[in-house]
Design an enzyme around this catalytic site. Structure first.
Site, PDB file in Angstrom:
ATOM      1  N   ARG A   1       0.921  -1.263   0.182  1.00  0.00           N
ATOM      2  CA  ARG A   1      -0.124   0.035   0.106  1.00  0.00           C
ATOM      3  C   ARG A   1       0.804   1.343   0.046  1.00  0.00           C
ATOM      4  NH1 ARG A   1      -5.624  -0.540   2.265  1.00  0.00           N
ATOM      5  NH2 ARG A   1      -6.128  -2.563   1.869  1.00  0.00           N
TER       6      ARG A   1
ATOM      7  N   ARG B   1      -3.342   6.963   1.236  1.00  0.00           N
ATOM      8  CA  ARG B   1      -3.906   8.264   1.991  1.00  0.00           C
ATOM      9  C   ARG B   1      -2.844   8.552   2.960  1.00  0.00           C
ATOM     10  NH1 ARG B   1      -9.284   5.378   3.683  1.00  0.00           N
ATOM     11  NH2 ARG B   1      -7.636   3.816   3.895  1.00  0.00           N
TER      12      ARG B   1
ATOM     13  N   ARG C   1      -6.659  12.096  -5.432  1.00  0.00           N
ATOM     14  CA  ARG C   1      -7.816  11.507  -4.940  1.00  0.00           C
ATOM     15  C   ARG C   1      -9.263  12.766  -5.288  1.00  0.00           C
ATOM     16  NH1 ARG C   1     -11.585   9.787  -1.145  1.00  0.00           N
ATOM     17  NH2 ARG C   1     -11.772   7.588  -1.030  1.00  0.00           N
TER      18      ARG C   1
ATOM     19  N   ASP D   1      -7.134  -2.601  -6.860  1.00  0.00           N
ATOM     20  CA  ASP D   1      -7.486  -3.098  -5.575  1.00  0.00           C
ATOM     21  C   ASP D   1      -7.775  -4.527  -5.890  1.00  0.00           C
ATOM     22  OD1 ASP D   1      -8.331  -2.291  -2.840  1.00  0.00           O
ATOM     23  OD2 ASP D   1      -9.648  -3.749  -3.440  1.00  0.00           O
TER      24      ASP D   1
ATOM     25  N   TYR E   1     -14.713 -11.481   1.093  1.00  0.00           N
ATOM     26  CA  TYR E   1     -15.570 -10.032   0.865  1.00  0.00           C
ATOM     27  C   TYR E   1     -16.729 -10.217   0.011  1.00  0.00           C
ATOM     28  CZ  TYR E   1     -11.687  -7.399   2.485  1.00  0.00           C
ATOM     29  OH  TYR E   1     -10.813  -6.805   3.320  1.00  0.00           O
TER      30      TYR E   1
HETATM   31  O1  CP3 Z   1       0.050  -1.427  -2.380  1.00  0.00           O
HETATM   32  C1  CP3 Z   1      -0.253  -0.546  -3.167  1.00  0.00           C
HETATM   33  O2  CP3 Z   1       0.174   0.843  -2.960  1.00  0.00           O
HETATM   34  C2  CP3 Z   1      -1.275  -0.893  -4.215  1.00  0.00           C
HETATM   35  C3  CP3 Z   1      -2.618  -0.582  -4.153  1.00  0.00           C
HETATM   36  C4  CP3 Z   1      -3.532  -1.578  -3.312  1.00  0.00           C
HETATM   37  C5  CP3 Z   1      -4.557  -1.320  -2.843  1.00  0.00           C
HETATM   38  N1  CP3 Z   1      -5.465  -2.148  -2.248  1.00  0.00           N
HETATM   39  C6  CP3 Z   1      -5.135   0.214  -2.978  1.00  0.00           C
HETATM   40  C7  CP3 Z   1      -6.246   0.587  -1.804  1.00  0.00           C
HETATM   41  C8  CP3 Z   1      -3.305  -3.197  -3.158  1.00  0.00           C
HETATM   42  C9  CP3 Z   1      -2.369  -3.943  -3.423  1.00  0.00           C
HETATM   43  C10 CP3 Z   1      -4.543  -3.326  -2.150  1.00  0.00           C
HETATM   44  C11 CP3 Z   1      -4.845  -4.668  -2.059  1.00  0.00           C
HETATM   45  C12 CP3 Z   1      -6.003  -4.991  -1.136  1.00  0.00           C
HETATM   46  N2  CP3 Z   1      -7.263  -4.234  -1.115  1.00  0.00           N
HETATM   47  C13 CP3 Z   1      -6.094  -6.012  -0.069  1.00  0.00           C
HETATM   48  C14 CP3 Z   1      -4.873  -6.780   0.083  1.00  0.00           C
HETATM   49  C15 CP3 Z   1      -3.807  -6.554   0.921  1.00  0.00           C
HETATM   50  C16 CP3 Z   1      -4.387  -6.089   2.466  1.00  0.00           C
HETATM   51  O3  CP3 Z   1      -4.095  -4.981   2.856  1.00  0.00           O
HETATM   52  O4  CP3 Z   1      -4.474  -7.280   3.245  1.00  0.00           O
HETATM   53  C17 CP3 Z   1      -7.414  -6.073   0.490  1.00  0.00           C
HETATM   54  C18 CP3 Z   1      -7.668  -6.843   1.674  1.00  0.00           C
HETATM   55  C19 CP3 Z   1      -8.011  -4.823  -0.180  1.00  0.00           C
HETATM   56  C20 CP3 Z   1      -9.656  -4.594   0.407  1.00  0.00           C
HETATM   57  C21 CP3 Z   1      -9.608  -3.044   0.692  1.00  0.00           C
HETATM   58  N3  CP3 Z   1      -9.395  -1.988  -0.266  1.00  0.00           N
HETATM   59  C22 CP3 Z   1     -10.061  -2.596   1.926  1.00  0.00           C
HETATM   60  C23 CP3 Z   1     -10.513  -3.332   2.937  1.00  0.00           C
HETATM   61  C24 CP3 Z   1     -10.117  -1.198   1.698  1.00  0.00           C
HETATM   62  C25 CP3 Z   1     -10.474  -0.193   2.721  1.00  0.00           C
HETATM   63  C26 CP3 Z   1      -9.417  -0.052   3.761  1.00  0.00           C
HETATM   64  C27 CP3 Z   1      -8.638   1.045   3.521  1.00  0.00           C
HETATM   65  O5  CP3 Z   1      -7.399   0.710   3.995  1.00  0.00           O
HETATM   66  O6  CP3 Z   1      -9.078   2.165   3.271  1.00  0.00           O
HETATM   67  C28 CP3 Z   1      -9.690  -0.840   0.408  1.00  0.00           C
HETATM   68  C29 CP3 Z   1      -9.487   0.391  -0.313  1.00  0.00           C
HETATM   69  C30 CP3 Z   1      -8.070   0.939  -0.883  1.00  0.00           C
HETATM   70  N4  CP3 Z   1      -7.320  -0.059  -1.623  1.00  0.00           N
HETATM   71  C31 CP3 Z   1      -7.630   2.039  -0.559  1.00  0.00           C
HETATM   72  C32 CP3 Z   1      -6.087   1.905  -1.387  1.00  0.00           C
HETATM   73  C33 CP3 Z   1      -5.107   2.980  -1.453  1.00  0.00           C
HETATM   74  C34 CP3 Z   1      -8.247   3.271   0.239  1.00  0.00           C
HETATM   75  C35 CP3 Z   1      -8.907   3.871  -0.582  1.00  0.00           C
HETATM   76  C36 CP3 Z   1      -9.118   5.135  -0.507  1.00  0.00           C
HETATM   77  O7  CP3 Z   1      -8.290   6.107  -1.200  1.00  0.00           O
HETATM   78  O8  CP3 Z   1     -10.110   5.755   0.080  1.00  0.00           O
END
Ligand code: CP3
Length: 364
Positions: free
Chosen positions: A31, A35, A44, A82, A158
């Protein structure tokens, strides 16, 4: 079209994945685009203040993927997208509410919904593959680009829960009560994930990672049948070389420490570890078969920069010198044990990356 790619300048990450000699330990952070970076929050806003607005726009997805690389000397880029894009393409209706986690409008909770589930037309994920190609060009060969997907099991969590969960009650009810339905979901997911990752490789991804974020919530025995077996099928179906280059595969099971030997045996090049695992002990067990990625507790980044540097160096020292006494090399890729928190002070990451690059050169 992908076309001609720029020559790769820093291949340290790919070399470590393949257990080849390196001049320093490569670093990237799960990640890393997100943010905690003010520049991410600014893009964003431009994208209508929506995560999917960012992820589905090739220009914005490219811009935010490169943001952490412009700030820090990272050794790999990861596609900005994502894991939930795949169930979204299956028609489950993904949304990210303001300040909430992901939600599906049509969760898969009964026999009819499971029967209706199918591998999505990859055209519905074209925006992801277009982003991969755009990012690969925009990187100009600085570092390799990692593509990714969720594991069949993590996606199923999910899809059945309809969003995040504290106790996995709905998905486990189906797993234990109607294992036939759960196996059908996992089978569809495994086919979809395999096709999705292969399309990312064709679009320009130079390595791919499978996130089994929720494998660790399963019981011993159940993990092997409902998570690992389907991740194994995905790995077995991947293109392992493209345009003359080996494409390393990383498998990360959060909470997978108890099953390290079994995870290391499914055919991936790299196994990701969370911070509960002792890196040196893991290396002694599986380090001659797979490279290891990890495993700093992301909460370390909330300590003062001096402590951040010290804890990062302790992770490098736990793995030890990557070259063995017999001259062969084991592989270590430095990462966090899970995604970086959105509240992380960006300048603490600067301190971490600098300390790691400096110290890892002394381990050669
Ligand atoms: O690593 C990176 O920089 C690449 C981008 C990436 C995102 N999500 C961007 C994202 C990757 C590799 C993921 C994987 C992801 N997404 C996983 C597996 C990794 C892990 O953390 O276990 C999972 C379970 C998700 C599902 C997901 N997506 C959740 C639970 C959430 C909300 C929680 C949160 O952290 O906000 C997201 C949203 C998300 N995916 C964001 C980002 C940058 C935040 C979104 C925003 O800008 O509001």
């Amino acid at each position: 079209m992908p076309g001609m790619w720029p020559t790769l300048i820093n291949d340290t990450f790919l070399r470590a994945c393949l257990r080849q000699p390196t001049t320093h330990t490569p670093i990237w952070l799960m990640r890393q685009a997100g943010r905690y970076l003010p520049e991410y929050r600014a893009t964003r806003v431009k994208a209508g203040n929506s995560f999917m607005g960012l992820a589905t726009n090739v220009q914005y997805a490219t811009e935010v993927t490169l943001q952490p690389l412009d700030r820090y000397a990272l050794d790999a880029a990861i596609l900005f997208s994502d894991i939930l894009t795949v169930p979204d393409a299956m028609g489950l209706g993904l949304s990210f509410g303001a300040g909430e986690g992901p939600k599906f409008a049509h969760p898969v909770r009964d026999e009819a919904a499971v029967a209706a589930l199918a591998v999505p037309d990859l055209d519905r994920l074209r925006y992801v593959f277009d982003a991969v190609t755009s990012i690969r060009h925009a990187l100009k060969g600085r570092v390799p680009l990692i593509g990714f997907s969720g594991s069949p099991w993590t996606l199923a969590c999910y899809m059945v829960e309809g969003g995040g969960s504290d106790d996995y009650r709905l998905v486990k009810s189906m797993l234990y009560g109607r294992p036939d339905l759960m196996h059908r979901i996992l089978d569809v997911n495994a086919q979809a994930v395999t096709a999705y990752l292969n399309a990312q490789i064709e679009a320009g991804a130079q390595a791919v990672m499978v996130f089994d974020s929720w494998g660790g919530v399963l019981a011993d025995g159940v993990f092997q049948r409902f998570s690992l077996e389907y991740t194994r099928r995905v790995v077995a179906g991947l293109k392992r070389s493209h345009e003359g280059q080996t494409v390393p595969v990383i498998v990360f099971t959060k909470g997978g420490g108890p099953w390290l030997d079994e995870i290391a045996a499914i055919g991936a090049d790299v196994v990701g570890l969370d911070w509960t695992v002792n890196l040196g002990a893991a290396r002694a067990r599986v380090g001659s078969r797979v490279a290891l990625q990890g495993n700093l507790d992301p909460m370390v980044l909330f300590a003062p920069p001096g402590a951040v540097a010290r804890e990062g160096i302790a992770v490098l020292d736990s793995f030890g010198r990557p070259q063995r006494p017999d001259g062969t090399w084991d592989g270590h890729i430095f990462n966090l044990g899970h995604g970086i928190s959105q509240h992380t002070p960006p300048e603490h990451v600067t301190a971490l990356v600098e300390a790691l690059h400096r110290h890892s050169r002394t381990l050669r």
